[in-house]
Structures are given as C-alpha cells and as structure tokens.
Scaffold this active site. Structure first.
Site: not given
Length: 238
Positions: A46-47, A96, A100, A137, A187
């Site tokens: 992720d991210d 995603h 965020h 989240y 991540h």
C-alpha cells in the site's frame, strides 16, 4: 501524460524491457496457478509508489514473485514510471484513493472523485484502470462501498509494518500467521518493509506457498462489486 512518455512506455513493452530495466515482457505474465489445488498467498503493498518501490520490484522480479500494489493517485502522478514498471512486470495495480483520506468522512461525490482521479493517473501510466479498490485505513461505510463501484479488497494478515519498523518482526509475523488464501498487508513506503520481503518470500516458499496477485487468488471467480473481501479461505482444499 506527455507524448514522449507514452511512446517510451509502448516501445519498452514491445522491446521486452521497462524504462528502469526491472522487468521484461517475457517475465511479465504471471505463471498459471490454480489456488484451489495449491497453497496461495497474495502479497499486497500500500501507499506507493515511492523511490524504494523500484528496489522492491527488483526483489520481486529476481524471485519471480507477483504481487498487488494499492497505489495512491498523487504518488502515481509523481512517479508514473514506477507504476508502469510494476504493471509491465506482471503485478496487479489497485486503487488506494487519491491522497489517502478517510473516505468515510467524505460525500459520495468526493469519494468518487478520489477514485476517478487515481484511475486516470494509473491509466495514463499503465494503459489500464484498476479493477479493485482498497480503502485507506480500511475505513469504509455504505457510501464508500457504493461509490467505489468495484470490489473492495482488504486483508487477513496485518503485519503492522507501519508501527514496528523491524524486518525480523515482520517476517516472523507473516510466517506465524499466514494460512492458504490469505491477503497480506504491507507498505512499500517503509524501507524496513522492503528489507523484510526477501525473508518473507523465503519463509513462505519453504512452507509450500505460491505467490499470486489478488485476481489470481480468487480465480476463476470474480469478486463482487461493492463488497469487502479479506481472504479466500475456500481456495485451497488439501
């Protein structure tokens, strides 16, 4: 996207190499795996993308492992070549959100904007829009699920790699908790996570696991739009 970048991406794909030289078209197609017959696990990151994602791609490519990246739109806009490299190498790209945000605090229109802007950035980089979504989240409600307009893919193994920046701890957590059909949350924005990936792969391969993308994990079934999925426990029937 500038015309020069588009041309470079197409040329790279046809020539069998990415712009950064991390993968070839010959290696891009994931190997056929039937997760109903063998133990499968999906690594998800992720991210990103961030600069260290390129190192992660080399680690995965060297070990012939395919994964799924849930990318943040504004980061894709900054580093489109990394997302292009990932897609050319056979990794799945998921949405995603744009920045965020906690989408449960936004209106339906703003949630749709978060996804559509990210879709556009990914399509400009790779030629395809993401078909799955992961809520930042893990926060979702009826508005988010409806506005997403696609499956929400979350996770069954939380490494807490954002909290514990310790490669050995991350490897131990994954090895001790992973079962067939799991989706592992990692991540790529954390250097310590990328450091842990070789150990994760080694440990799970020793236990007979095959590494697949999210789509492969559920194939031949298709995930339902607007529903949240955490794992595929029904996949492997020993």
């Amino acid at each position: 996207m500038h015309r020069r970048l588009v041309t470079s991406a197409v040329t790279a794909a046809l020539c069998g190499t990415t712009l950064a030289g991390t993968a070839t078209s010959a290696s891009a197609a994931p190997q056929a795996v039937d997760c109903r017959k063998v133990k499968c696990v999906a690594l998800t990151f992720d991210d990103g993308p961030v600069a260290d994602t390129q190192r992660l791609l080399r680690v995965l490519n060297d070990r012939k492992v395919r994964s799924t990246f849930y990318v943040v739109g504004q980061n894709v806009q900054k580093k489109p070549s990394i997302v292009r490299d990932a897609a050319l190498a056979g990794h799945q790209i998921g949405n995603h959100s744009w920045d965020h945000a906690d989408l449960t605090k936004l209106s339906a229109a703003k949630v749709k904007s978060q996804l559509s802007r990210t879709d556009t950035a990914v399509k400009q980089a790779t030629g395809k829009k993401p078909t799955t979504f992961r809520a930042p989240y893990g926060a979702h409600n009826a508005t988010v699920r409806s506005a997403a307009g696609r499956p929400l893919v979350h996770w069954s193994v939380d490494t807490l790699d954002w909290k514990y920046r310790d490669p050995a701890r991350i490897i131990k957590t994954v090895n001790q908790t992973t079962k067939p059909g799991d989706i592992i949350l990692l991540h790529d924005i954390h250097r310590t996570t990328v450091d842990a990936v070789p150990g994760i792969i080694k440990a799970l391969k020793a236990r007979g696991f095959h590494f697949v993308t999210v789509d492969q994990l559920f194939a031949p079934a298709k995930l339902p739009s607007g529903k949240v999925t955490y794992h595929n426990r029904a996949a492997y029937r020993p």
